[in-house]
Design an enzyme around this catalytic site. Sequence first.
Site, PDB file in Angstrom:
ATOM      1  N   ASP A  39      43.424 -57.376  27.556  1.00 53.06           N
ATOM      2  CA  ASP A  39      42.693 -58.476  26.935  1.00 53.06           C
ATOM      3  C   ASP A  39      41.445 -58.776  27.775  1.00 53.06           C
ATOM      4  OD1 ASP A  39      42.232 -60.785  25.282  1.00 53.06           O
ATOM      5  OD2 ASP A  39      43.064 -62.007  26.904  1.00 53.06           O
ATOM      6  N   ASP A  94      38.933 -62.105  27.524  1.00 52.83           N
ATOM      7  CA  ASP A  94      38.754 -63.507  27.934  1.00 52.83           C
ATOM      8  C   ASP A  94      40.060 -64.124  28.416  1.00 52.83           C
ATOM      9  OD1 ASP A  94      36.424 -62.767  26.766  1.00 52.83           O
ATOM     10  OD2 ASP A  94      36.386 -64.322  25.225  1.00 52.83           O
TER      11      ASP A  94
END
Length: 352
Positions: free
Chosen positions: A9, A11
Site C-alpha cells: 500500500d 498512503d
Amino acid sequence: MSQKILFIDRDGTLIEEPKSDFQIDTLEKLRFEKDAIPTLLKLKKFGFKFVMVSNQDGLGTPSFPKENFEIAHEKMLDILKSCGIEFQDIFICPHFENENCACRKPKTAMLEEYIKHELYDKEQSFVIGDRESDMILASNLGVRGLKYGELSWKEIENEILSSFRSASYQRTTKETDIKVKVCLNGGKVSIKTGIDFFDHMLEQIAVHGGIGLEISCKGDLEIDEHHSVEDVALALGACIKKALGDKIGIARYGFALPMDECLASCAMDFCNRPHLVYKAKFKKSHLGALSTEMIEHFFYSLSYAMGVSLHLKVKGKNDHHKAEGLFKAFAKALKMAVKIESENLASSKGVI
C-alpha cells in the site's frame, strides 16, 4: 514463473497520510514512513519484487486533480529509485468507495494478471498495508497480510525474514525419529539428541553459523549412536537445503580457517554435486559418547543431504579441540556461503 512479491500500500504505509484531507498532493506533504526504505532495500537483497496497490479516492476529479497527485507521486518514485528501489508494477484505483468499482481494494481486479498467470508465489508473497482492506486483499490473494501500524517496518522485516529461509524437516525410521527446524537468519537454538558431546558440536554450527537450529532426536542409543548421528546429519542437511529454496542471491561458496591450538579449515560449495574430502585423525576412539569415527560419517551424510562439495581438515593435539574446530569451521563456511550477496544466482548455468 512465480515470484516472491510484496504487494505494498502507499498512503499510510510507505509514505505518511495527512489526516486533514488524506491526500498527498503537494511536495510539502511527502514524508516517508520510518524505516520503510531501509527495510525494502534489505528485502530486495532476498529476491523480493515490489508491486504498489493503492486506492486514491476521487483521483482525477476537481477535489483531487491528477496533476497535483503526480507531482508528489513522481517525486516519491524518484527518491525510491535513487535509493535502489523500483516497483515492478503500480496499480491505482481512482474511484470512491460508493462507486462500487471492480478494482478498488480489497477487490482483486487490478491484480488479475498476477492471479491468472500465477505470477506470485503464495507461500513467499505478502501484502503490506495499514488498513483492514489490505488484510482482506491478502486473504483474497491467498497470501499473508502484515498490518503496518500494528507492526513497524523493522518488525515487518523480521516477520518476513523469519518465515523466509526457514524450514522444518522430520525423518522417521525404525531406528530414529528426528525433527529439525532451521532458520538461516538466526533464531532459537535447542538441541537434544541424547548424545551430550554431539549436542555440543551441533551447537557450534548454530552459534558460529549464526542460524536458528532446533533438533530433537529419539534414537536406538541402546544399540549405539550410529543411526542417531547419521540420521541427524541427513535430516539437518535436507532441512538446510529446503531453507535455502531457490538459492538466488547466495554467495554459494564459503571458506573458514579458525585457529586455536589446532588449525581447522573448511571449504564449501553449494554446487548440488555432493562430495566430501575429510582429513582428520583422532587419538581417542570416543569423545564422550560420540565415536570419533562417526564425525567423518556425520559430515559425509550431511554433505550429501545438503548437496554441497565439502573439504574439511584439522591438525592439532587435543581431540576435543580438533572435533570442535571442524564443526566451527563448517559453521563459519556455512554462514559465508548462505549469505545473500546479490539478486542473481551464483552460476553461469542458471541453476545450482
